[in-house]
Design an enzyme around this catalytic site. Structure first.
Site, PDB file in Angstrom:
ATOM      1  N   HIS A 226      -8.488  14.991  -2.664  1.00  0.00           N
ATOM      2  CA  HIS A 226      -8.758  13.646  -3.182  1.00  0.00           C
ATOM      3  C   HIS A 226      -8.533  13.514  -4.696  1.00  0.00           C
ATOM      4  O   HIS A 226      -8.091  12.447  -5.151  1.00  0.00           O
ATOM      5  CB  HIS A 226     -10.172  13.219  -2.805  1.00  0.00           C
ATOM      6  CG  HIS A 226     -10.310  12.904  -1.347  1.00  0.00           C
ATOM      7  ND1 HIS A 226      -9.979  11.677  -0.810  1.00  0.00           N
ATOM      8  CD2 HIS A 226     -10.731  13.665  -0.301  1.00  0.00           C
ATOM      9  CE1 HIS A 226     -10.194  11.686   0.483  1.00  0.00           C
ATOM     10  NE2 HIS A 226     -10.647  12.882   0.829  1.00  0.00           N
TER      11      HIS A 226
ATOM     12  N   ASP B 229       0.845  -1.197   0.000  1.00  0.00           N
ATOM     13  CA  ASP B 229       0.000   0.000   0.000  1.00  0.00           C
ATOM     14  C   ASP B 229       0.873   1.238   0.000  1.00  0.00           C
ATOM     15  O   ASP B 229       2.096   1.162   0.140  1.00  0.00           O
ATOM     16  CB  ASP B 229      -1.006  -0.005   1.159  1.00  0.00           C
ATOM     17  CG  ASP B 229      -0.355   0.154   2.528  1.00  0.00           C
ATOM     18  OD1 ASP B 229       0.865   0.410   2.592  1.00  0.00           O
ATOM     19  OD2 ASP B 229      -1.057   0.021   3.545  1.00  0.00           O
TER      20      ASP B 229
ATOM     21  N   ASP C 149      -6.359  10.559  -6.218  1.00  0.00           N
ATOM     22  CA  ASP C 149      -6.776   9.625  -7.273  1.00  0.00           C
ATOM     23  C   ASP C 149      -5.751   9.594  -8.409  1.00  0.00           C
ATOM     24  O   ASP C 149      -5.467   8.530  -8.975  1.00  0.00           O
ATOM     25  CB  ASP C 149      -8.143  10.044  -7.826  1.00  0.00           C
ATOM     26  CG  ASP C 149      -9.268   9.801  -6.833  1.00  0.00           C
ATOM     27  OD1 ASP C 149      -9.060   9.072  -5.848  1.00  0.00           O
ATOM     28  OD2 ASP C 149     -10.372  10.342  -7.056  1.00  0.00           O
TER      29      ASP C 149
ATOM     30  N   ASN D 198      -3.952  12.884   0.600  1.00  0.00           N
ATOM     31  CA  ASN D 198      -5.334  13.340   0.378  1.00  0.00           C
ATOM     32  C   ASN D 198      -5.649  14.597   1.178  1.00  0.00           C
ATOM     33  O   ASN D 198      -6.284  15.530   0.674  1.00  0.00           O
ATOM     34  CB  ASN D 198      -6.313  12.230   0.763  1.00  0.00           C
ATOM     35  CG  ASN D 198      -6.512  11.209  -0.343  1.00  0.00           C
ATOM     36  OD1 ASN D 198      -6.363  11.519  -1.523  1.00  0.00           O
ATOM     37  ND2 ASN D 198      -6.841   9.990   0.029  1.00  0.00           N
TER      38      ASN D 198
ATOM     39  N   GLU E 167      -6.089   2.292  -0.914  1.00  0.00           N
ATOM     40  CA  GLU E 167      -4.720   2.430  -1.414  1.00  0.00           C
ATOM     41  C   GLU E 167      -3.945   1.126  -1.257  1.00  0.00           C
ATOM     42  O   GLU E 167      -2.718   1.127  -1.242  1.00  0.00           O
ATOM     43  CB  GLU E 167      -3.992   3.573  -0.687  1.00  0.00           C
ATOM     44  CG  GLU E 167      -3.620   3.311   0.748  1.00  0.00           C
ATOM     45  CD  GLU E 167      -4.713   3.636   1.761  1.00  0.00           C
ATOM     46  OE1 GLU E 167      -4.383   3.721   2.946  1.00  0.00           O
ATOM     47  OE2 GLU E 167      -5.875   3.798   1.359  1.00  0.00           O
TER      48      GLU E 167
END
Length: 233
Positions: free
Chosen positions: A124, A111, A128, A119, A154
């Site tokens: 966000h 991860d 992304d 974020n 993630e």
């Protein structure tokens, strides 16, 4: 053959029904087949070509929608890699195959480090974008038959068929370096450091998917415990 081509071919075959059906009706009305075709060749040609064109176009449209629905059932919409549902199905298949053929199978579970901070700091949409770029970068570092999937927000996993632990660890380290070296730029064109932590495990004899996955998860935790941006195998 994909669904779009298959449905177009089926449409072409079905289009034969219109002129053939009309010819049969005319024959039952007392006309001979040869005479009917000779006298109305242009009509039958038009019926065939027009019907075939419509059926092929409609078949391609239906097939395209079928391909799209099928793709959405196993592809993660954000990153374009496999989703969890597909991954778990393939994982069980690969485990069964590995046990049956005595071939190695390895798993990389990773991860993004401190992804919540990314974020929170940049929003966000940027988060992304980072996920997409990370996945695109990693896809260039794995084999075509490796199964790369998004497990959670993630969290990601890569299943490596016919790959021993030693080779999987080398692959994981290459992936880690690729992400670390990639230049992620925020809205102000400032570089944002992104790293990942990875846990690697190889399938043991008679091991089921739950135990296999838990060991990879444990190794990911140990990689993070060592300071993150690490590979633990």
């Amino acid at each position: 053959m994909n669904k779009s081509r298959l449905r177009a071919l089926q449409g072409a075959l079905l289009s034969l029904g219109a002129p053939l059906g009309w010819l049969i009706i005319q024959c039952f009305s007392g006309f001979g087949i040869v005479a009917e075709l000779s006298n109305n060749f242009a009509l039958y040609s038009y019926m065939l070509l027009a019907t075939m064109g419509v059926f092929i176009l409609f078949g391609r449209y239906v097939g395209h929608k079928e391909d799209l629905i099928l793709k959405l059932s196993f592809i993660d919409s954000l990153t374009g890699i496999y989703n969890l549902r597909f991954y778990l199905e393939r994982m069980q298949q690969e485990i069964s195959y590995s046990h049956r053929t005595k071939t190695p199978l390895s798993l990389i579970y990773f991860d993004l480090d401190h992804f919540k901070n990314i974020n929170d700091s940049y929003g966000h949409p940027f988060g992304d974008k980072v996920l997409k770029k990370v996945c695109a970068t990693i896809k260039n570092d794995i084999r075509a038959h490796d199964i790369f999937a998004r497990i959670g927000g993630e969290e990601f996993s890569i299943l490596l068929p016919n790959c021993p632990l030693s080779e999987a660890k080398i692959n994981a380290e290459r992936i880690r370096k690729s992400v670390e070296q990639y230049q992620f730029l925020n809205q102000e064109q400032e570089q944002v450091k992104v790293t990942i932590s990875l846990g690697v495990a190889a399938l043991r004899e008679e091991e089921d998917y739950e135990s296999f996955y838990k060991r990879a998860d444990k190794h990911l935790y140990l990689a993070k415990n060592q300071g993150r941006n690490k590979v633990f195998a």
